[in-house]
Design an enzyme around this catalytic site. Structure first.
Site, PDB file in Angstrom:
ATOM      1  N   SER A   1       0.843  -1.187   0.000  1.00 49.49           N
ATOM      2  CA  SER A   1       0.000   0.000   0.000  1.00 49.49           C
ATOM      3  C   SER A   1       0.880   1.239   0.000  1.00 49.49           C
ATOM      4  O   SER A   1       2.033   1.198   0.457  1.00 49.49           O
ATOM      5  CB  SER A   1      -0.888   0.011   1.244  1.00 49.49           C
ATOM      6  OG  SER A   1      -1.461   1.285   1.473  1.00 49.49           O
TER       7      SER A   1
ATOM      8  N   TYR B   1       0.301  -0.044  10.853  1.00 46.28           N
ATOM      9  CA  TYR B   1      -0.145  -0.441   9.512  1.00 46.28           C
ATOM     10  C   TYR B   1       0.928  -0.118   8.475  1.00 46.28           C
ATOM     11  O   TYR B   1       1.254  -0.950   7.621  1.00 46.28           O
ATOM     12  CB  TYR B   1      -1.444   0.287   9.174  1.00 46.28           C
ATOM     13  CG  TYR B   1      -1.907   0.093   7.751  1.00 46.28           C
ATOM     14  CD1 TYR B   1      -2.401  -1.136   7.319  1.00 46.28           C
ATOM     15  CD2 TYR B   1      -1.847   1.143   6.826  1.00 46.28           C
ATOM     16  CE1 TYR B   1      -2.820  -1.317   6.000  1.00 46.28           C
ATOM     17  CE2 TYR B   1      -2.270   0.971   5.515  1.00 46.28           C
ATOM     18  CZ  TYR B   1      -2.747  -0.270   5.111  1.00 46.28           C
ATOM     19  OH  TYR B   1      -3.156  -0.444   3.799  1.00 46.28           O
TER      20      TYR B   1
END
Length: 318
Positions: free
Chosen positions: A158, A183
């Site tokens: 990502s 994350y």
């Protein structure tokens, strides 16, 4: 050979769908595995691969939910797997290897985003444990099934990696937990994992790629309140995706392209975006994307592989 991070002119782009990139590609007789392949981007990925003729194995933490989501999608099968449980990963891999089946495509798609502080396995921070170490263990245990000379492993990373390099001195956030940095670190790890796996697998013709799928609203954002999504500019006041966000079918396209495109032959280890190899990031704008240098650093990739091997007790490629 280190892949250069520059576009190769695939002919596809941000608006291409998973079906678009599979036009003319016949996957009949091939077996794919898509973790989390029953929700969000994973579901679109599974559907597209199955429509192209692949047999798709979908490991699922919630098998009944997965079977319901995949009802009517021919060529799929659901197997139970909890990526957060090292013993569960071992049992799943042993079961698959016992079948003697070969694996042509493995897409490490499942993951969590910005969840509350949680410990999994032997005390791992949940993002690092599920998004990275769970997939690291799964790929290493399934290594014998990967087709020599043709298998591809695709790691769904990502642009979240923009926010953090690997925190070498505190991988598991023992002090000062931050859900977004946790994350982000896991997404950097996803990219570095593919980088070094490609280096190790090259001699047997197993190649790996990482990617940013784009900004898409899916169940991945379940831990992010509506007001926060609005403040981040992800949604409009009436709850619709903001400009620049992709549909799930567009979001699945880059993973499918990385798993199947002949244009990537000779470009193993690349970080991809919008159905092409990504350019180096020139801004901190995650919507523009690209890849930060720490996510494709070969020395960092080798170091992370070694650390991951020590944490999981696994390394079937070195």
């Amino acid at each position: 050979m280190i892949t250069e991070q520059h576009r190769i002119g695939s002919g596809f782009g941000a608006h291409s769908t998973a079906d678009d990139v599979l036009t003319g590609i016949d996957l009949t007789g091939r077996t794919a595995l898509v973790t989390g392949g029953y929700s969000g981007l994973g579901l679109e990925t599974t559907r597209a691969l199955a429509r192209a003729g692949a047999r798709v194995v979908v490991p699922a933490r919630r098998p009944d939910t997965a079977r319901a989501a995949l009802s009517g999608v021919t060529g799929t099968e659901v197997w139970e797997l909890e990526l957060a449980d090292p013993e569960g990963v071992r049992a799943f891999a042993d079961r698959f290897l016992d079948t003697g089946r070969a694996l042509d495509i493995l897409i490490a798609n499942a993951g969590v985003m910005a969840c509350p502080e949680t410990r999994v396995g032997p005390g791992w921070e949940a993002h690092f444990g599920i998004n990275h170490l769970g997939h690291f263990a799964l790929v290493n245990r399934l290594g014998p099934a990967l087709v020599p000379g043709g298998a591809r492993v695709v790691s769904v990373a990502s642009s979240g990696h923009f926010l953090s390099d690997i925190r070498w001195d505190d991988l598991h956030f023992r002090t000062g937990y931050d859900r977004w940095l946790a994350y982000a670190q896991s997404k950097t790890a996803n990219a570095l994992f593919a980088r070094h796996l490609d280096t190790l697998g090259a001699d047997r013709g197993v190649h790996a790629f990482a990617l940013h799928p784009g900004s898409i609203l899916t169940p991945l954002q379940r831990h992010i309140p509506h007001d926060e999504q609005l403040a981040q500019g992800w949604i409009t006041p009436d709850g619709k995706p903001a400009e620049g966000f992709k549909t799930p079918a567009q979001g699945a396209a880059t993973a499918v392209w990385a798993a199947t495109s002949p244009l990537l032959d000779g470009h193993g280890g690349a970080y991809c975006q919008d159905c092409d190899i990504a350019e180096p990031a020139t801004t901190d704008d995650m919507l523009i994307g690209g890849v930060k240098p720490w996510a494709v650093d070969p020395e960092a990739a080798a170091r992370l592989w070694e650390v991951s091997g020590e944490l999981t007790g696994l390394d079937s490629f070195s």
